[in-house]
Design a protein around this motif. Structure first.
Motif, PDB file in Angstrom:
ATOM      1  N   THR A 107      -1.219   8.929   2.416  1.00  0.00           N
ATOM      2  CA  THR A 107      -1.218   7.309   2.409  1.00  0.00           C
ATOM      3  C   THR A 107      -2.299   7.048   3.582  1.00  0.00           C
ATOM      4  O   THR A 107      -2.672   7.970   4.226  1.00  0.00           O
ATOM      5  N   TYR A 167       8.964   6.777  16.805  1.00  0.00           N
ATOM      6  CA  TYR A 167       9.132   6.857  15.284  1.00  0.00           C
ATOM      7  C   TYR A 167      10.242   7.795  14.879  1.00  0.00           C
ATOM      8  O   TYR A 167      10.957   7.372  13.952  1.00  0.00           O
ATOM      9  N   LYS A 175      -4.920  -5.731   0.317  1.00  0.00           N
ATOM     10  CA  LYS A 175      -4.059  -4.800  -0.240  1.00  0.00           C
ATOM     11  C   LYS A 175      -2.755  -5.419  -0.962  1.00  0.00           C
ATOM     12  O   LYS A 175      -2.589  -4.791  -2.036  1.00  0.00           O
ATOM     13  N   THR A 215       0.795  -1.171  -0.009  1.00  0.00           N
ATOM     14  CA  THR A 215      -0.119  -0.023  -0.058  1.00  0.00           C
ATOM     15  C   THR A 215       0.731   1.267   0.194  1.00  0.00           C
ATOM     16  O   THR A 215       2.023   1.016   0.113  1.00  0.00           O
ATOM     17  N   GLY A 244       5.072   2.495  -0.593  1.00  0.00           N
ATOM     18  CA  GLY A 244       5.634   1.158  -1.151  1.00  0.00           C
ATOM     19  C   GLY A 244       4.967   0.521  -2.259  1.00  0.00           C
ATOM     20  O   GLY A 244       5.648   0.062  -3.145  1.00  0.00           O
ATOM     21  N   SER A 249      13.341   6.789   5.525  1.00  0.00           N
ATOM     22  CA  SER A 249      13.326   7.554   6.419  1.00  0.00           C
ATOM     23  C   SER A 249      11.966   8.501   6.660  1.00  0.00           C
ATOM     24  O   SER A 249      11.178   8.061   6.389  1.00  0.00           O
ATOM     25  N   ILE A 257       5.804   1.634  10.401  1.00  0.00           N
ATOM     26  CA  ILE A 257       4.627   1.543  11.259  1.00  0.00           C
ATOM     27  C   ILE A 257       4.626   2.929  12.067  1.00  0.00           C
ATOM     28  O   ILE A 257       5.881   3.461  12.698  1.00  0.00           O
ATOM     29  N   ASP A 292       0.107  -7.502   6.986  1.00  0.00           N
ATOM     30  CA  ASP A 292      -1.076  -7.755   7.636  1.00  0.00           C
ATOM     31  C   ASP A 292      -1.689  -9.193   6.993  1.00  0.00           C
ATOM     32  O   ASP A 292      -1.653  -9.506   5.962  1.00  0.00           O
ATOM     33  N   VAL A 306       7.190  -7.267   0.045  1.00  0.00           N
ATOM     34  CA  VAL A 306       6.838  -7.880   1.448  1.00  0.00           C
ATOM     35  C   VAL A 306       5.914  -7.109   2.069  1.00  0.00           C
ATOM     36  O   VAL A 306       5.758  -5.807   1.973  1.00  0.00           O
ATOM     37  N   ASP A 343       7.438 -10.494   8.410  1.00  0.00           N
ATOM     38  CA  ASP A 343       7.249  -9.537   9.522  1.00  0.00           C
ATOM     39  C   ASP A 343       9.146  -9.186   9.163  1.00  0.00           C
ATOM     40  O   ASP A 343       9.850  -9.846   9.949  1.00  0.00           O
TER      41      ASP A 343
HETATM   42  P1  NAP Z   1       1.338   2.410   4.989  1.00  0.00           P
HETATM   43  O1  NAP Z   1       0.563   2.843   3.979  1.00  0.00           O
HETATM   44  O2  NAP Z   1       0.909   2.430   6.408  1.00  0.00           O
HETATM   45  O3  NAP Z   1       2.312   1.146   4.585  1.00  0.00           O
HETATM   46  C1  NAP Z   1       3.039   0.662   5.441  1.00  0.00           C
HETATM   47  C2  NAP Z   1       3.634  -0.874   4.824  1.00  0.00           C
HETATM   48  O4  NAP Z   1       4.563  -1.225   5.740  1.00  0.00           O
HETATM   49  C3  NAP Z   1       2.651  -1.599   4.388  1.00  0.00           C
HETATM   50  O5  NAP Z   1       2.723  -2.460   3.239  1.00  0.00           O
HETATM   51  C4  NAP Z   1       2.490  -2.658   5.476  1.00  0.00           C
HETATM   52  O6  NAP Z   1       2.087  -3.925   5.069  1.00  0.00           O
HETATM   53  C5  NAP Z   1       4.260  -2.608   5.607  1.00  0.00           C
HETATM   54  N1  NAP Z   1       4.609  -3.212   7.112  1.00  0.00           N
HETATM   55  C6  NAP Z   1       4.086  -2.776   8.381  1.00  0.00           C
HETATM   56  N2  NAP Z   1       4.651  -3.444   9.056  1.00  0.00           N
HETATM   57  C7  NAP Z   1       5.364  -4.379   8.626  1.00  0.00           C
HETATM   58  C8  NAP Z   1       6.156  -5.500   9.254  1.00  0.00           C
HETATM   59  N3  NAP Z   1       6.267  -5.816  10.429  1.00  0.00           N
HETATM   60  N4  NAP Z   1       6.913  -6.326   8.127  1.00  0.00           N
HETATM   61  C9  NAP Z   1       6.700  -5.936   7.051  1.00  0.00           C
HETATM   62  N5  NAP Z   1       6.016  -5.195   6.352  1.00  0.00           N
HETATM   63  C10 NAP Z   1       5.282  -4.305   7.271  1.00  0.00           C
HETATM   64  O7  NAP Z   1       2.797   3.727   5.100  1.00  0.00           O
HETATM   65  P2  NAP Z   1       3.279   4.662   4.219  1.00  0.00           P
HETATM   66  O8  NAP Z   1       2.557   6.029   4.394  1.00  0.00           O
HETATM   67  O9  NAP Z   1       2.976   4.242   2.650  1.00  0.00           O
HETATM   68  O10 NAP Z   1       4.760   4.689   4.455  1.00  0.00           O
HETATM   69  C11 NAP Z   1       5.770   3.959   4.010  1.00  0.00           C
HETATM   70  C12 NAP Z   1       6.871   4.325   4.524  1.00  0.00           C
HETATM   71  O11 NAP Z   1       7.322   5.886   4.317  1.00  0.00           O
HETATM   72  C13 NAP Z   1       7.122   3.866   5.971  1.00  0.00           C
HETATM   73  O12 NAP Z   1       8.481   3.710   6.523  1.00  0.00           O
HETATM   74  C14 NAP Z   1       6.825   5.542   6.841  1.00  0.00           C
HETATM   75  O13 NAP Z   1       7.380   5.414   7.985  1.00  0.00           O
HETATM   76  C15 NAP Z   1       7.417   6.525   5.728  1.00  0.00           C
HETATM   77  N6  NAP Z   1       7.035   7.737   5.619  1.00  0.00           N
HETATM   78  C16 NAP Z   1       5.822   8.171   5.324  1.00  0.00           C
HETATM   79  C17 NAP Z   1       5.177   9.108   5.417  1.00  0.00           C
HETATM   80  C18 NAP Z   1       3.706   9.648   5.203  1.00  0.00           C
HETATM   81  O14 NAP Z   1       3.346  10.797   5.502  1.00  0.00           O
HETATM   82  N7  NAP Z   1       2.811   8.800   4.816  1.00  0.00           N
HETATM   83  C19 NAP Z   1       6.055  10.218   5.802  1.00  0.00           C
HETATM   84  C20 NAP Z   1       7.338  10.065   6.071  1.00  0.00           C
HETATM   85  C21 NAP Z   1       7.869   8.577   5.948  1.00  0.00           C
HETATM   86  P3  NAP Z   1       0.586  -4.308   5.553  1.00  0.00           P
HETATM   87  O15 NAP Z   1      -0.404  -3.555   4.838  1.00  0.00           O
HETATM   88  O16 NAP Z   1       0.418  -5.694   5.132  1.00  0.00           O
HETATM   89  O17 NAP Z   1       0.444  -4.410   6.950  1.00  0.00           O
END
Ligand code: NAP
Length: 248
Positions: A191, A156, A43, A15, A18, A142, A94, A38, A35, A64
């Motif tokens: 996201t 975080y 998704k 999702t 990623g 990051s 997370i 959930d 990888v 994981d």
């Molecule tokens: P997201 O939509 O919540 O997606 C998180 C992804 O990580 C999902 O594919 C989830 O898989 C996977 N995941 C969670 N726990 C896991 C585990 N233990 N092992 C393997 N996979 C795991 O998050 P996102 O917003 O796209 O963020 C992606 C990255 O960008 C993260 O590192 C986040 O910290 C970083 N980031 C995001 C933002 C933002 O504004 N969105 C800003 C700065 C940085 P499932 O769906 O199967 O659980």
């Protein structure tokens, strides 16, 4: 290795950012292994369907990233099937937010285990093969929060700041081996992770973004793709900000 023939592993590909990264590399014809975690695989299946439509090699694995043993086994499987990994994108992450007075040990540990130890686990599992190939790209996701901090995100922020130190150190170790290691620090991106935040937090973030809008996952994916391309051959140990000017 032509970019179109590369094997790319992306953690957290089901999702958000990623998924956008999976689709960006797939557009060039790369083989994608992603990888997710959930147990409800809806998704992940959606991402897989999108990749299948693009007619690229695609695999999804429920894993994981915080489990050292399971990650090691997963990369052995990948290397047995594909012989190499050209690009690793450590994107899984997370949030386990709480005010410090209320933050439990478990919330602290979970964020650090997935966000930081997960990056260590996957990087360690892949570098032997990249060193053998004398080529590879590692890109760690990051966050702006790792640099400026954020109330309620102590775990975080620490994990995302840790990723930066880890990235710079591994970049130095692998610099003579044809492997670049960089971090991308997104700001506030559209996201599910940010959708879950309370409206007040979203408004506060938005007010601080000079571009006046939140970013899109594709904009982060484009930067990741560029770092993995030949255009970025001489770039290693860097943190590239994708944040609309939120932090400069
Ligand atoms: P997201 O939509 O919540 O997606 C998180 C992804 O990580 C999902 O594919 C989830 O898989 C996977 N995941 C969670 N726990 C896991 C585990 N233990 N092992 C393997 N996979 C795991 O998050 P996102 O917003 O796209 O963020 C992606 C990255 O960008 C993260 O590192 C986040 O910290 C970083 N980031 C995001 C933002 C933002 O504004 N969105 C800003 C700065 C940085 P499932 O769906 O199967 O659980």
């Amino acid at each position: 290795m032509p970019e179109s023939k590369r094997i790319v592993v992306i953690t957290g590909g089901s999702t958000g950012i990623g998924r956008a990264i999976c689709l960006r590399f797939a557009r060039e014809g790369a083989g994608i292994i992603f990888v997710h975690y959930d147990p409800d695989e809806l998704k992940a299946n959606e991402t897989l369907e999108l990749l299948d439509k693009m007619d690229v090699k695609a695999r999804a694995k429920k894993l994981d990233v915080s489990s050292f043993g399971a990650v090691g086994e997963f990369f052995q499987e990948v290397l047995r099937e594909f012989q190499r990994v050209d690009v690793l994108v450590n994107n899984a992450g997370i949030i386990r937010d709480a005010f410090l007075m209320r933050m439990s040990e478990d919330q602290w540990d979970q964020a650090l285990l997935v966000n930081l130890k997960g990056v260590f686990n996957c990087t360690k599992a892949v570098i032997r093969s990249m060193i053998k190939e004398r080529s590879g790209r590692i890109i760690n996701i990051s966050s702006v929060v790792g640099q400026i901090g954020n109330v309620g995100q102590y775990n975080y922020a620490a994990s995302k700041a840790g990723i930066i130190g880890f990235t710079k150190s591994v970049a130095r170790e692998l610099a003579t081996r044809g492997i670049t290691v960089n971090a991308v620090a997104p700001g506030f991106i559209n996201t599910e992770m940010t959708e879950r935040l309370p409206d007040k937090v979203k408004e506060t973030f938005l007010a601080q973004i000079p571009m006046g809008r939140i970013g899109e996952p594709d904009e982060v994916a484009e930067t990741v793709y560029w770092l993995a391309s030949a255009s970025a051959n001489y770039i290693t140990g860097q943190v590239i900000h994708v944040n609309g000017g939120l932090y400069t």
